[in-house]
Design an enzyme around this catalytic site. Structure first.
Site, PDB file in Angstrom:
ATOM      1  CB  CYS A  56      -0.898   0.095   1.200  1.00  0.00           C
ATOM      2  SG  CYS A  56      -0.272  -0.291   2.786  1.00  0.00           S
ATOM      3  CG  ASN A  57       3.216   2.979   3.432  1.00  0.00           C
ATOM      4  OD1 ASN A  57       2.265   3.932   3.603  1.00  0.00           O
ATOM      5  ND2 ASN A  57       3.066   1.874   4.518  1.00  0.00           N
ATOM      6  NE  ARG A  99      -2.741  -0.764   8.522  1.00  0.00           N
ATOM      7  CZ  ARG A  99      -1.408  -1.726   8.272  1.00  0.00           C
ATOM      8  NH1 ARG A  99      -0.449  -1.362   9.007  1.00  0.00           N
ATOM      9  NH2 ARG A  99      -1.745  -2.528   7.517  1.00  0.00           N
ATOM     10  CG  HIS A 126       8.070   2.096   3.405  1.00  0.00           C
ATOM     11  ND1 HIS A 126       8.340   2.217   4.490  1.00  0.00           N
ATOM     12  CD2 HIS A 126       6.924   1.243   3.515  1.00  0.00           C
ATOM     13  CE1 HIS A 126       8.067   1.503   5.382  1.00  0.00           C
ATOM     14  NE2 HIS A 126       6.912   0.976   4.807  1.00  0.00           N
ATOM     15  CG  HIS A 167      -0.116   3.791   5.662  1.00  0.00           C
ATOM     16  ND1 HIS A 167       0.381   3.064   6.851  1.00  0.00           N
ATOM     17  CD2 HIS A 167      -0.289   2.616   4.863  1.00  0.00           C
ATOM     18  CE1 HIS A 167       0.340   1.736   6.674  1.00  0.00           C
ATOM     19  NE2 HIS A 167      -0.284   1.637   5.270  1.00  0.00           N
TER      20      HIS A 167
HETATM   21  P1  NAD Z   1      -5.267 -10.766   6.115  1.00  0.00           P
HETATM   22  O1  NAD Z   1      -4.538 -11.489   7.385  1.00  0.00           O
HETATM   23  O2  NAD Z   1      -6.130  -9.755   6.291  1.00  0.00           O
HETATM   24  O3  NAD Z   1      -5.745 -11.806   5.181  1.00  0.00           O
HETATM   25  C1  NAD Z   1      -5.133 -13.103   4.903  1.00  0.00           C
HETATM   26  C2  NAD Z   1      -5.980 -14.268   4.636  1.00  0.00           C
HETATM   27  O4  NAD Z   1      -5.423 -15.455   4.373  1.00  0.00           O
HETATM   28  C3  NAD Z   1      -6.845 -14.512   5.971  1.00  0.00           C
HETATM   29  O5  NAD Z   1      -8.023 -14.887   5.569  1.00  0.00           O
HETATM   30  C4  NAD Z   1      -6.176 -15.887   6.320  1.00  0.00           C
HETATM   31  O6  NAD Z   1      -7.135 -16.809   7.056  1.00  0.00           O
HETATM   32  C5  NAD Z   1      -5.809 -16.415   5.058  1.00  0.00           C
HETATM   33  N1  NAD Z   1      -4.658 -17.512   5.350  1.00  0.00           N
HETATM   34  C6  NAD Z   1      -3.832 -17.429   6.181  1.00  0.00           C
HETATM   35  N2  NAD Z   1      -2.967 -18.448   5.822  1.00  0.00           N
HETATM   36  C7  NAD Z   1      -3.415 -19.098   4.876  1.00  0.00           C
HETATM   37  C8  NAD Z   1      -2.969 -20.241   3.929  1.00  0.00           C
HETATM   38  N3  NAD Z   1      -1.954 -20.959   4.312  1.00  0.00           N
HETATM   39  N4  NAD Z   1      -3.818 -20.265   2.768  1.00  0.00           N
HETATM   40  C9  NAD Z   1      -4.714 -19.619   2.407  1.00  0.00           C
HETATM   41  N5  NAD Z   1      -5.201 -18.657   3.176  1.00  0.00           N
HETATM   42  C10 NAD Z   1      -4.704 -18.387   4.146  1.00  0.00           C
HETATM   43  O7  NAD Z   1      -4.126 -10.096   5.452  1.00  0.00           O
HETATM   44  P2  NAD Z   1      -3.919  -9.089   4.408  1.00  0.00           P
HETATM   45  O8  NAD Z   1      -3.876  -7.576   5.133  1.00  0.00           O
HETATM   46  O9  NAD Z   1      -5.154  -9.299   3.342  1.00  0.00           O
HETATM   47  O10 NAD Z   1      -2.902  -9.083   3.443  1.00  0.00           O
HETATM   48  C11 NAD Z   1      -2.564  -9.982   2.338  1.00  0.00           C
HETATM   49  C12 NAD Z   1      -1.347  -9.555   1.644  1.00  0.00           C
HETATM   50  O11 NAD Z   1      -1.633  -8.056   1.174  1.00  0.00           O
HETATM   51  C13 NAD Z   1      -0.064  -9.487   2.358  1.00  0.00           C
HETATM   52  O12 NAD Z   1       0.967  -9.650   1.578  1.00  0.00           O
HETATM   53  C14 NAD Z   1       0.099  -8.006   2.844  1.00  0.00           C
HETATM   54  O13 NAD Z   1       1.369  -7.434   2.949  1.00  0.00           O
HETATM   55  C15 NAD Z   1      -0.521  -7.345   1.505  1.00  0.00           C
HETATM   56  N6  NAD Z   1      -0.815  -6.018   1.912  1.00  0.00           N
HETATM   57  C16 NAD Z   1      -1.684  -5.768   2.961  1.00  0.00           C
HETATM   58  C17 NAD Z   1      -2.299  -4.659   3.168  1.00  0.00           C
HETATM   59  C18 NAD Z   1      -3.201  -4.138   4.365  1.00  0.00           C
HETATM   60  O14 NAD Z   1      -2.981  -2.877   4.668  1.00  0.00           O
HETATM   61  N7  NAD Z   1      -3.816  -4.786   5.024  1.00  0.00           N
HETATM   62  C19 NAD Z   1      -2.050  -3.344   2.173  1.00  0.00           C
HETATM   63  C20 NAD Z   1      -1.470  -3.807   0.980  1.00  0.00           C
HETATM   64  C21 NAD Z   1      -0.846  -5.188   0.848  1.00  0.00           C
END
Ligand code: NAD
Length: 342
Positions: free
Chosen positions: A140-141, A168, A194, A220
């Site tokens: 995101c950042n 955040r 970043h 953020h």
């Molecule tokens: P999250 O924890 O909200 O969601 C992850 C999901 O995957 C959950 O539903 C979890 O139950 C599931 N999960 C866990 N282990 C698993 C497995 N082995 N197989 C299948 N599913 C599984 O995470 P998120 O925030 O959605 O992040 C996901 C990705 O996106 C990460 O790489 C993160 O860095 C990236 N990301 C997150 C954000 C944010 O702010 N939340 C922003 C941009 C990018």
């Protein structure tokens, strides 16, 4: 051509990308894979999404009375593209399985850059992703920084970027992360990751970032300082930012929006689904221009900013659209992204 898409990991990012895919005229959401039989699974079902899980988890779902359509292998055998939205690091573990089913792969910013052929941002390197096996949509950042940098660089060539990232602490749903009463440099050593991540998309850029984590869950904020190779004109900077539908300029003197809390309040009052703000928010009245130098303050809604880029990445990998702007505009139109908050 309709691209058949599956999502693995139905959390913060996965559920949003699933909704976005299901709206696209050139895509079909075949289903979502989840490992936990919780409220997320019930919501997926209530939306009519087909639900998949790991073979050793089928019983867990059945015991809770949640109907499952099959295993993740079943999902993979029916799709062209998998969007991996599992927690950072898991995507790499799944890559071998995805490959076995010859699907194109989209990973998220929590993975190491090496997980995919390239790191991706629509405005910066869409064409480099066309026809690839895999891309990683940066975090995101990084997406917020890249949207700004690639937009401005097309008007005036950029010499260097310095940015402070105020992060955040957790997403609103999270109950196990902090800080609760502290400002935590993250990391204390400079640079933070970043700027390094920005360079996975723009290797030529001189960029240094530093980050602190603060006790908030909403968004953020970045304080960005850019030096251009030539003298800049504030009117052109404003024009560049206004021209980009994924950037929303807001003026606190006109709107009274002076904080992330008020951005979110506006999104809620406008009835935006989940109060999502996929636009990069830039405060117009923060713009400071002096010769070749620009400073500004921007805000990033971490939960939704990467959603449009994930959609564009599908079109690039599947070669269904060659022109980045065509995909950019279609995604924006379908998701109602119009370059303004209010
Ligand atoms: P999250 O924890 O909200 O969601 C992850 C999901 O995957 C959950 O539903 C979890 O139950 C599931 N999960 C866990 N282990 C698993 C497995 N082995 N197989 C299948 N599913 C599984 O995470 P998120 O925030 O959605 O992040 C996901 C990705 O996106 C990460 O790489 C993160 O860095 C990236 N990301 C997150 C954000 C944010 O702010 N939340 C922003 C941009 C990018």
């Amino acid at each position: 051509m309709t691209v058949r898409v599956g999502i693995n990991g139905y959390g913060t990012i996965g559920k949003r990308v699933a909704d976005a895919v299901s709206k696209m005229p050139d895509m079909e959401l075949v289903g979502v894979a989840k490992i936990t039989p919780d409220y997320g699974a019930l919501i997926a079902r209530s939306k009519g999404y087909r639900l998949y899980t790991l073979s050793d988890r089928l019983d867990l779902f059945r015991k809770k009375g949640i109907e499952v359509d099959g295993t993740i292998e079943d999902l993979l055998s029916e799709i062209d593209v998998i969007i991996d939205t599992t927690p950072g690091g898991y995507g790499l573990r799944y890559k071998g399985l995805y490959r076995k089913y010859s699907v194109k792969m989209i990973f998220q910013g929590g993975e190491k850059p090496e997980v995919a052929d390239i790191s991706f941002n629509t405005l910066c390197n869409y064409r480099d992703a066309i026809g690839r096996e895999s891309v990683r949509v940066v975090s995101c950042n990084t997406t917020g920084l890249l949207r700004l940098i690639c937009t401005l660089n097309s008007y005036y060539p950029i010499e260097r970027v310095r940015a402070i990232i105020i992060r955040r602490a957790a997403d609103p749903k999270e109950i196990k992360r902090g800080p609760v009463n502290a400002i935590v440099p993250n990391p204390i050593s400079i640079p933070s990751h970043h700027g390094i991540d920005v360079k996975t998309v723009l290797p030529w850029l001189d960029i240094i970032t530093s980050a602190v984590i603060v006790p908030t869950t909403l968004m953020h904020v970045h304080i960005v300082n850019i030096w251009f190779k030539e003298k800049i004109n504030i009117e052109y900077i404003i024009e560049a930012l206004e021209h980009n539908e994924r950037i929303a300029l807001i003026d606190s003197r006109v709107t009274g929006i002076k904080s992330t809390a008020e951005i979110v309040e506006v999104a809620r009052d406008l009835g935006r689904y989940r109060y999502d703000v996929p636009e990069l928010i830039v405060w117009k009245d923060s713009l400071y221009v002096n010769g070749r130098e620009l400073m500004l303050i921007q805000a990033v809604h971490q939960e939704s900013i990467v959603v449009p880029e994930n959609i564009d990445a599908i079109r690039a990998l599947m070669r269904i659209v060659d022109d980045p702007m065509e995909s950019f505009k279609l995604t924006n139109k379908v998701l109602g992204i119009k370059g303004r908050l209010i």
